[in-house]
Design a protein around this motif. Structure first.
Motif, PDB file in Angstrom:
ATOM      1  N   VAL A 113       0.512  -1.028  -0.286  1.00 24.96           N
ATOM      2  CA  VAL A 113      -0.263   0.286  -0.260  1.00 24.96           C
ATOM      3  C   VAL A 113       0.899   1.392  -0.031  1.00 24.96           C
ATOM      4  O   VAL A 113       0.506   1.939  -0.235  1.00 24.96           O
ATOM      5  N   LEU A 114       2.178   1.374   0.590  1.00 23.94           N
ATOM      6  CA  LEU A 114       3.242   2.606   0.947  1.00 23.94           C
ATOM      7  C   LEU A 114       3.687   2.431  -0.417  1.00 23.94           C
ATOM      8  O   LEU A 114       3.897   3.326  -1.005  1.00 23.94           O
ATOM      9  N   LEU A 115       4.349   2.443  -0.902  1.00 24.96           N
ATOM     10  CA  LEU A 115       5.212   1.381  -2.032  1.00 24.96           C
ATOM     11  C   LEU A 115       5.053   1.321  -3.693  1.00 24.96           C
ATOM     12  O   LEU A 115       4.882   2.128  -4.775  1.00 24.96           O
ATOM     13  N   VAL A 116       3.529   0.575  -3.611  1.00 24.13           N
ATOM     14  CA  VAL A 116       3.357   0.655  -5.062  1.00 24.13           C
ATOM     15  C   VAL A 116       2.069   0.716  -5.271  1.00 24.13           C
ATOM     16  O   VAL A 116       1.859   1.059  -6.383  1.00 24.13           O
ATOM     17  N   GLY A 117       1.285   1.760  -4.206  1.00 23.59           N
ATOM     18  CA  GLY A 117      -0.512   1.987  -4.058  1.00 23.59           C
ATOM     19  C   GLY A 117      -0.774   1.007  -4.046  1.00 23.59           C
ATOM     20  O   GLY A 117      -1.825   1.572  -4.628  1.00 23.59           O
ATOM     21  N   GLU A 118      -0.740  -0.103  -3.435  1.00 25.48           N
ATOM     22  CA  GLU A 118      -2.315  -0.474  -3.847  1.00 25.48           C
ATOM     23  C   GLU A 118      -3.845   0.039  -2.842  1.00 25.48           C
ATOM     24  O   GLU A 118      -2.880   0.283  -1.791  1.00 25.48           O
ATOM     25  N   ASN A 119      -5.030  -0.166  -2.798  1.00 23.86           N
ATOM     26  CA  ASN A 119      -5.319   0.130  -2.318  1.00 23.86           C
ATOM     27  C   ASN A 119      -5.904  -1.019  -1.247  1.00 23.86           C
ATOM     28  O   ASN A 119      -6.095  -1.750  -1.274  1.00 23.86           O
ATOM     29  N   LEU A 120      -5.969  -0.596   0.696  1.00 21.91           N
ATOM     30  CA  LEU A 120      -6.165  -1.555   1.535  1.00 21.91           C
ATOM     31  C   LEU A 120      -7.736  -1.437   1.372  1.00 21.91           C
ATOM     32  O   LEU A 120      -8.731  -0.301   2.070  1.00 21.91           O
ATOM     33  N   THR A 121      -8.664  -2.073   1.959  1.00 22.70           N
ATOM     34  CA  THR A 121     -10.183  -2.615   1.677  1.00 22.70           C
ATOM     35  C   THR A 121     -10.039  -3.108   3.884  1.00 22.70           C
ATOM     36  O   THR A 121      -8.784  -3.502   4.104  1.00 22.70           O
ATOM     37  N   ILE A 122     -11.474  -3.296   3.868  1.00 25.91           N
ATOM     38  CA  ILE A 122     -12.004  -3.211   5.190  1.00 25.91           C
ATOM     39  C   ILE A 122     -11.147  -5.209   5.470  1.00 25.91           C
ATOM     40  O   ILE A 122     -11.067  -5.636   5.586  1.00 25.91           O
ATOM     41  N   PRO A 123     -12.280  -6.125   4.168  1.00 26.48           N
ATOM     42  CA  PRO A 123     -11.642  -7.251   4.656  1.00 26.48           C
ATOM     43  C   PRO A 123     -10.149  -7.479   4.754  1.00 26.48           C
ATOM     44  O   PRO A 123      -9.694  -8.307   5.549  1.00 26.48           O
ATOM     45  N   GLN A 124      -9.658  -6.741   3.882  1.00 23.17           N
ATOM     46  CA  GLN A 124      -7.975  -6.959   4.062  1.00 23.17           C
ATOM     47  C   GLN A 124      -7.241  -6.080   5.449  1.00 23.17           C
ATOM     48  O   GLN A 124      -6.557  -6.894   6.189  1.00 23.17           O
ATOM     49  N   ILE A 125      -7.852  -5.453   5.634  1.00 16.69           N
ATOM     50  CA  ILE A 125      -7.477  -4.834   7.689  1.00 16.69           C
ATOM     51  C   ILE A 125      -7.837  -5.976   8.277  1.00 16.69           C
ATOM     52  O   ILE A 125      -6.781  -6.343   9.754  1.00 16.69           O
ATOM     53  N   THR A 126      -9.141  -6.264   8.422  1.00 13.20           N
ATOM     54  CA  THR A 126      -9.931  -7.620   8.708  1.00 13.20           C
ATOM     55  C   THR A 126      -8.415  -8.821   8.973  1.00 13.20           C
ATOM     56  O   THR A 126      -8.118  -9.250  10.037  1.00 13.20           O
ATOM     57  N   GLY A 127      -8.118  -9.474   8.367  1.00  9.45           N
ATOM     58  CA  GLY A 127      -7.452 -10.138   7.815  1.00  9.45           C
ATOM     59  C   GLY A 127      -5.750  -9.876   8.685  1.00  9.45           C
ATOM     60  O   GLY A 127      -5.576 -10.882   9.328  1.00  9.45           O
ATOM     61  N   VAL A 128      -5.418  -8.891   8.419  1.00 12.12           N
ATOM     62  CA  VAL A 128      -4.432  -8.674   9.039  1.00 12.12           C
ATOM     63  C   VAL A 128      -4.417  -8.414  10.824  1.00 12.12           C
ATOM     64  O   VAL A 128      -3.378  -9.223  11.506  1.00 12.12           O
ATOM     65  N   GLY A 129      -5.733  -8.411  11.148  1.00 12.17           N
ATOM     66  CA  GLY A 129      -5.884  -7.994  12.973  1.00 12.17           C
ATOM     67  C   GLY A 129      -6.144 -10.079  13.027  1.00 12.17           C
ATOM     68  O   GLY A 129      -5.796 -10.393  13.789  1.00 12.17           O
ATOM     69  N   PHE A 130      -6.685 -10.716  11.972  1.00 12.58           N
ATOM     70  CA  PHE A 130      -6.334 -11.918  11.655  1.00 12.58           C
ATOM     71  C   PHE A 130      -5.247 -12.599  12.481  1.00 12.58           C
ATOM     72  O   PHE A 130      -5.839 -13.823  13.144  1.00 12.58           O
ATOM     73  N   ALA A 131      -4.553 -12.571  11.535  1.00  8.16           N
ATOM     74  CA  ALA A 131      -3.062 -12.302  11.576  1.00  8.16           C
ATOM     75  C   ALA A 131      -2.230 -12.310  12.898  1.00  8.16           C
ATOM     76  O   ALA A 131      -2.143 -13.302  13.574  1.00  8.16           O
ATOM     77  N   THR A 132      -2.464 -10.464  13.348  1.00  6.75           N
ATOM     78  CA  THR A 132      -2.159 -10.771  14.828  1.00  6.75           C
ATOM     79  C   THR A 132      -2.519 -11.690  15.414  1.00  6.75           C
ATOM     80  O   THR A 132      -2.077 -11.858  16.562  1.00  6.75           O
ATOM     81  N   LEU A 133      -4.470 -12.267  15.373  1.00  4.06           N
ATOM     82  CA  LEU A 133      -4.707 -13.242  16.402  1.00  4.06           C
ATOM     83  C   LEU A 133      -3.786 -14.006  16.484  1.00  4.06           C
ATOM     84  O   LEU A 133      -3.967 -15.009  17.991  1.00  4.06           O
ATOM     85  N   ALA A 134      -3.871 -14.480  15.649  1.00  2.00           N
ATOM     86  CA  ALA A 134      -2.930 -16.540  15.687  1.00  2.00           C
ATOM     87  C   ALA A 134      -1.751 -16.355  16.224  1.00  2.00           C
ATOM     88  O   ALA A 134      -1.178 -17.299  16.548  1.00  2.00           O
ATOM     89  N   VAL A 135      -0.561 -14.676  16.344  1.00  2.00           N
ATOM     90  CA  VAL A 135      -0.004 -15.118  16.958  1.00  2.00           C
ATOM     91  C   VAL A 135      -0.208 -14.547  18.353  1.00  2.00           C
ATOM     92  O   VAL A 135       0.699 -15.412  19.152  1.00  2.00           O
ATOM     93  N   TYR A 136      -1.109 -14.048  18.861  1.00  2.00           N
ATOM     94  CA  TYR A 136      -1.240 -14.592  20.226  1.00  2.00           C
ATOM     95  C   TYR A 136      -1.678 -16.031  20.460  1.00  2.00           C
ATOM     96  O   TYR A 136      -1.266 -16.087  21.479  1.00  2.00           O
ATOM     97  N   LEU A 137      -2.285 -16.347  19.816  1.00  2.00           N
ATOM     98  CA  LEU A 137      -3.090 -17.780  20.010  1.00  2.00           C
ATOM     99  C   LEU A 137      -1.532 -18.557  19.855  1.00  2.00           C
ATOM    100  O   LEU A 137      -1.215 -20.203  20.687  1.00  2.00           O
ATOM    101  N   ALA A 138      -1.097 -18.033  18.865  1.00  2.00           N
ATOM    102  CA  ALA A 138       0.698 -19.244  18.904  1.00  2.00           C
ATOM    103  C   ALA A 138       0.782 -19.417  20.438  1.00  2.00           C
ATOM    104  O   ALA A 138       1.943 -20.278  20.753  1.00  2.00           O
ATOM    105  N   ASN A 139       1.097 -18.220  20.876  1.00  2.00           N
ATOM    106  CA  ASN A 139       1.759 -17.912  21.832  1.00  2.00           C
ATOM    107  C   ASN A 139       0.923 -18.554  23.553  1.00  2.00           C
ATOM    108  O   ASN A 139       1.698 -18.136  24.599  1.00  2.00           O
ATOM    109  N   TYR A 140      -0.453 -18.348  22.818  1.00  2.00           N
ATOM    110  CA  TYR A 140      -1.068 -18.851  24.865  1.00  2.00           C
ATOM    111  C   TYR A 140      -0.633 -20.163  25.484  1.00  2.00           C
ATOM    112  O   TYR A 140      -0.523 -21.245  24.789  1.00  2.00           O
ATOM    113  N   GLU A 141      -0.378 -20.002  26.593  1.00  2.00           N
ATOM    114  CA  GLU A 141      -0.074 -21.400  27.042  1.00  2.00           C
ATOM    115  C   GLU A 141      -1.224 -20.923  28.774  1.00  2.00           C
ATOM    116  O   GLU A 141      -0.714 -22.213  29.377  1.00  2.00           O
TER     117      GLU A 141
END
Length: 290
Positions: A113-141
């Motif tokens: 988005v920053l370097l090549v000018g791609e547009n960021l959509t709501i589903p893609q923003i949501t996808g980044v959120g899910f990816a972040t949640l995956a980091v949390y779950l992988a580290n949950y003990e």
């Protein structure tokens, strides 16, 4: 579009098996030695393709200082990311490391988005959120809620895996620009990429080279075939699709590595890590489809 997606999906399967093989058969070797040997074997596997069945067109359409600088960045960043991921796999469970190390789309998308000018959509923003949640779950003990965040920030395999993912985010965007903007022919790029990453790590590998290595060469030749096939299909996908589409599909390789690591290696907390991998796939899919 369909062909590019098919290449990306096949590449994900190849690289997922490759990640598992690294943990199962190569974790005892220094990462730089693994990369140099496997990539050299990949170049030898792939060289006949370029010589006897080359793709159409010139090797590269545009060569200038910017293209050379970007090529150098992609090769060096790939070398560092490769070693970091292999080190993470060698000291941590592959079912833990893979979901973190393959969160590349969470970095690729904002960079594109920053370097090549791609547009960021709501589903893609949501996808980044899910990816972040995956980091949390992988580290949950099973402890306090903020413990996974601290673990991801302080646990060495997590640091290495996430650092690798961040570097690969830049690599994916750079690869897309080189193949589509500079016009690198995909088959030539396979040789440049695999050979260049190996060359970047030769000085480090020489210092760590095992004394009794000759007898181990056959299995490095075999895994070099995986590298050659995976890099070929990956390059074909990047040649026709945006990095923000290829990267999410390509990094579904994490789920392949998680399943193989849990089922065949009996790694701990497999169920939770499988959920983390599935959540990462949801995030990756939203990024790709958005």
């Amino acid at each position: 579009m369909a062909d590019g997606i098919a290449f990306a999906v096949f590449s994900a399967l190849v690289w997922g098996g490759y990640l598992f093989a690294l943990k199962r058969y190569f974790s005892a070797y220094p990462p730089s030695v693994v990369v140099v040997t496997a990539n050299t074997a990949a170049v030898l596997w792939y060289l006949p393709v370029v010589l006897f069945a080359p793709a159409e067109g010139p090797p590269v359409e545009t060569v200038n200082l910017s293209v050379l600088a970007l090529t150098a960045f992609v090769l060096l960043a790939s070398a560092v990311a490769y070693v970091a991921l292999l080190r993470a796999i060698s000291v941590g469970d592959v079912s833990y490391v893979a979901p973190l190390g393959k969160l590349v789309p969470a970095f690729t998308l904002p960079l594109e988005v920053l370097l090549v000018g791609e547009n960021l959509t709501i589903p893609q923003i949501t996808g980044v959120g899910f990816a972040t949640l995956a980091v949390y779950l992988a580290n949950y003990e099973g402890t306090e809620l903020l413990a996974p965040i601290r673990r991801a920030a302080t646990y060495r395999p997590a640091q290495l895996a996430l650092g690798s993912a961040a570097l690969y985010g830049g690599v994916d965007v750079g690869t897309r620009v080189l193949l589509q903007g500079a016009g690198f022919r995909p088959d030539i790029w396979v040789l440049v990429y695999t050979g260049g990453v190996a060359a970047a790590l030769v000085p480090r590998a020489i210092r760590k080279w095992p004394a009794d290595f000759a007898g181990e060469l056959p299995k490095f030749v075999v895994v070099g075939g995986f590298v050659a096939v995976g890099t070929h299909t990956m390059s074909q996908a990047f040649a026709v699709l945006p990095a923000s589409v290829v990267s999410p599909i390509l990094n579904t390789q994490a789920i392949v590595a998680v399943v193989l690591g849990g089922v065949l290696l009996g790694e701990d907390r497999f169920a939770l890590r499988l959920v983390a991998g599935a959540v990462a796939i949801v995030g990756i899919s939203l990024i790709a489809l958005g």
